[in-house]
Design a protein around this motif. Sequence first.
Motif, mmCIF file in Angstrom:
data_model
loop_
_atom_site.group_PDB
_atom_site.id
_atom_site.type_symbol
_atom_site.label_atom_id
_atom_site.label_comp_id
_atom_site.label_asym_id
_atom_site.label_seq_id
_atom_site.Cartn_x
_atom_site.Cartn_y
_atom_site.Cartn_z
ATOM 1 N N PRO B 96 0.825 -1.220 0.000
ATOM 2 C CA PRO B 96 0.000 0.000 0.000
ATOM 3 C C PRO B 96 0.853 1.263 0.000
ATOM 4 C CG PRO B 96 -0.845 -1.563 1.576
ATOM 5 C CD PRO B 96 0.448 -2.131 1.082
ATOM 6 N N TYR B 97 1.911 1.253 0.818
ATOM 7 C CA TYR B 97 2.799 2.411 0.888
ATOM 8 C C TYR B 97 3.498 2.637 -0.435
ATOM 9 C CZ TYR B 97 6.930 5.090 2.156
ATOM 10 O OH TYR B 97 7.919 6.016 2.190
ATOM 11 N N LEU B 98 4.100 1.587 -0.998
ATOM 12 C CA LEU B 98 4.889 1.753 -2.223
ATOM 13 C C LEU B 98 4.020 2.155 -3.403
ATOM 14 C CD1 LEU B 98 7.488 -1.134 -2.119
ATOM 15 C CD2 LEU B 98 7.867 1.282 -1.827
ATOM 16 N N ALA B 99 2.861 1.502 -3.550
ATOM 17 C CA ALA B 99 2.002 1.809 -4.694
ATOM 18 C C ALA B 99 1.490 3.236 -4.590
ATOM 19 C CB ALA B 99 0.846 0.821 -4.756
ATOM 20 N N ALA B 100 1.031 3.621 -3.393
ATOM 21 C CA ALA B 100 0.533 4.986 -3.225
ATOM 22 C C ALA B 100 1.646 5.992 -3.476
ATOM 23 C CB ALA B 100 -0.037 5.162 -1.822
ATOM 24 N N LEU B 101 2.837 5.694 -2.975
ATOM 25 C CA LEU B 101 3.968 6.605 -3.141
ATOM 26 C C LEU B 101 4.317 6.783 -4.609
ATOM 27 C CD1 LEU B 101 6.068 8.101 -1.363
ATOM 28 C CD2 LEU B 101 7.570 6.179 -1.760
ATOM 29 N N PHE B 102 4.415 5.647 -5.335
ATOM 30 C CA PHE B 102 4.798 5.726 -6.746
ATOM 31 C C PHE B 102 3.798 6.556 -7.526
ATOM 32 C CE2 PHE B 102 4.379 3.962 -11.066
ATOM 33 C CZ PHE B 102 5.600 4.345 -11.554
ATOM 34 N N PHE B 103 2.496 6.278 -7.363
ATOM 35 C CA PHE B 103 1.525 6.982 -8.198
ATOM 36 C C PHE B 103 1.348 8.421 -7.750
ATOM 37 C CE2 PHE B 103 0.558 2.600 -9.170
ATOM 38 C CZ PHE B 103 0.645 2.688 -10.536
ATOM 39 N N PHE B 104 1.527 8.674 -6.454
ATOM 40 C CA PHE B 104 1.461 10.057 -5.967
ATOM 41 C C PHE B 104 2.585 10.893 -6.575
ATOM 42 C CE2 PHE B 104 2.421 13.168 -2.536
ATOM 43 C CZ PHE B 104 1.240 13.881 -2.623
ATOM 44 N N VAL B 105 3.805 10.364 -6.539
ATOM 45 C CA VAL B 105 4.940 11.102 -7.110
ATOM 46 C C VAL B 105 4.780 11.213 -8.621
ATOM 47 C CG1 VAL B 105 7.430 11.112 -7.401
ATOM 48 C CG2 VAL B 105 6.462 10.395 -5.252
ATOM 49 N N LEU B 106 4.324 10.122 -9.253
ATOM 50 C CA LEU B 106 4.173 10.133 -10.715
ATOM 51 C C LEU B 106 3.199 11.220 -11.157
ATOM 52 C CD1 LEU B 106 4.777 8.684 -13.410
ATOM 53 C CD2 LEU B 106 2.747 7.343 -13.008
ATOM 54 N N ILE B 107 2.039 11.297 -10.497
ATOM 55 C CA ILE B 107 1.040 12.280 -10.917
ATOM 56 C C ILE B 107 1.537 13.686 -10.620
ATOM 57 C CG2 ILE B 107 -1.253 13.152 -10.374
ATOM 58 C CD1 ILE B 107 -2.205 10.323 -10.293
ATOM 59 N N ASN B 108 2.189 13.855 -9.471
ATOM 60 C CA ASN B 108 2.727 15.179 -9.157
ATOM 61 C C ASN B 108 3.771 15.602 -10.175
ATOM 62 O OD1 ASN B 108 1.583 16.503 -6.896
ATOM 63 N ND2 ASN B 108 2.257 14.789 -5.650
ATOM 64 N N ASN B 109 4.589 14.653 -10.670
ATOM 65 C CA ASN B 109 5.582 14.995 -11.672
ATOM 66 C C ASN B 109 4.923 15.306 -13.008
ATOM 67 O OD1 ASN B 109 7.521 14.604 -9.818
ATOM 68 N ND2 ASN B 109 8.331 12.712 -10.668
ATOM 69 N N LEU B 110 3.902 14.503 -13.360
ATOM 70 C CA LEU B 110 3.258 14.713 -14.652
ATOM 71 C C LEU B 110 2.501 16.033 -14.707
ATOM 72 C CD1 LEU B 110 2.009 11.148 -15.576
ATOM 73 C CD2 LEU B 110 3.883 12.413 -16.565
ATOM 74 N N PHE B 111 2.169 16.600 -13.539
ATOM 75 C CA PHE B 111 1.541 17.920 -13.517
ATOM 76 C C PHE B 111 2.399 18.949 -14.242
ATOM 77 C CE2 PHE B 111 -1.178 17.217 -9.515
ATOM 78 C CZ PHE B 111 -2.222 16.821 -10.303
ATOM 79 N N ALA B 112 3.720 18.687 -14.340
ATOM 80 C CA ALA B 112 4.599 19.626 -15.032
ATOM 81 C C ALA B 112 4.285 19.682 -16.513
ATOM 82 C CB ALA B 112 6.053 19.224 -14.832
ATOM 83 N N THR B 113 3.673 18.643 -17.050
ATOM 84 C CA THR B 113 3.411 18.582 -18.486
ATOM 85 C C THR B 113 1.944 18.808 -18.814
ATOM 86 O OG1 THR B 113 5.181 16.970 -18.586
ATOM 87 C CG2 THR B 113 3.838 17.162 -20.530
ATOM 88 N N ILE B 114 1.043 18.477 -17.890
ATOM 89 C CA ILE B 114 -0.390 18.569 -18.173
ATOM 90 C C ILE B 114 -0.761 20.032 -18.411
ATOM 91 C CG2 ILE B 114 -2.659 18.268 -17.162
ATOM 92 C CD1 ILE B 114 -1.517 15.823 -15.699
ATOM 93 N N PRO B 115 -1.410 20.344 -19.534
ATOM 94 C CA PRO B 115 -1.745 21.734 -19.852
ATOM 95 C C PRO B 115 -2.587 22.381 -18.751
ATOM 96 C CG PRO B 115 -2.129 20.338 -21.737
ATOM 97 C CD PRO B 115 -1.789 19.431 -20.609
ATOM 98 N N PHE B 116 -2.411 23.658 -18.582
ATOM 99 C CA PHE B 116 -3.099 24.519 -17.612
ATOM 100 C C PHE B 116 -2.617 24.289 -16.179
ATOM 101 C CE2 PHE B 116 -6.196 23.838 -21.056
ATOM 102 C CZ PHE B 116 -6.127 25.109 -21.590
ATOM 103 N N ILE B 117 -1.886 23.222 -15.909
ATOM 104 C CA ILE B 117 -1.284 23.078 -14.577
ATOM 105 C C ILE B 117 0.186 23.433 -14.722
ATOM 106 C CG2 ILE B 117 -0.802 21.545 -12.667
ATOM 107 C CD1 ILE B 117 -3.254 19.988 -13.347
ATOM 108 N N GLN B 118 0.914 22.616 -15.505
ATOM 109 C CA GLN B 118 2.271 22.929 -15.942
ATOM 110 C C GLN B 118 3.172 23.474 -14.844
ATOM 111 O OE1 GLN B 118 1.190 25.244 -19.390
ATOM 112 N NE2 GLN B 118 2.081 23.695 -20.706
#
Lengths: 67, 264
Positions: B96-118
Amino acid sequence: MDGNLNMIGYGLAAIGPGVGIGLIFAAYINGVARQPEAQGRLQSIAILGFALAEALAIIGIALAFVL
Amino acid sequence: MNVAASAVRAEGFEAPGPSIFDLPPVFSIGAVGVTKPMLQLFLAALLVFGFFYAAARQRSMVPGKLQYAGESAYGFVRNNLGRDIIGSHDFLRFMPYLAALFFFVLINNLFATIPFIQFPTFSRAGMAYALAGLSWVVYNAVGIRKHGLFGYLKLQTVPSGVSKVMWPLLIPLEFFSNLVVRPVTLALRLFANMFAGHILLVLFSTGGLYLLQNEGIIGAIAGPLAWVMAIAVGFLEVLVQVLQAYVFALLNAMYISGALADEH
């Protein structure tokens, strides 16, 4: 054009980790080419080595902004 | 927007620096200003929770599309990070910790590319330090629970297969490297990658705009070229964002497995 000497220093400092990361992945590709079934085990070791070598570059960039 | 404005000023190009990450607060609660990266943290947590909750809500033997997506996402972390690194004996406790951590960091990083968030959330160092602090607590607590305080300290600081003459030299070094510097490099790795990537993108886009507007014929050619570079760097950044999320979760798994390791 203004700038900061720190950035030139950081550019020089990044050569070391760059060479290191290159060597790590060269060894990884070599290993997989020789023994493709070992890819799974080699991959995590390669990424760990990459992360450790990259840590040097990261400490460099942190110091470049701090100093 | 203030970056674009400052780049267009006529007296010369102002390269983007650390100041572009100082966003004004969106709104304030009392004396605390809530900025965009803070909101992104909440959004990412909601997205991760919502996705996995929705995927796991109606489970069936023959998975639907959503359940299949959730299972493959979880299975990737489970097999590559959990089972292969921590080992099949006790990796399930940490999933639970690892999966939540990976996807939390992944989505936070991808916010750099997602339009209007960037804006990459972890380009603010404080966010990354908090996350690395959490993982420091986790792997130390796991190790202390398994080996006891002194057993754990011995495991982390006394290298095996080294003659006792070298111990006075190696024990402080290992202590420093395994228990003090580790969370700092973990945080700085994520932070510096996001920080440098965002600066590169801003540099190429605002630089292209400046060239186009102020440098005549040469600028009219070089400006669009800079924008092409910005797009190429953007794709490179997507790769870096996914890789950094993977490395962050991988190192967490490695630290946990190191804390769980039996004494040799």
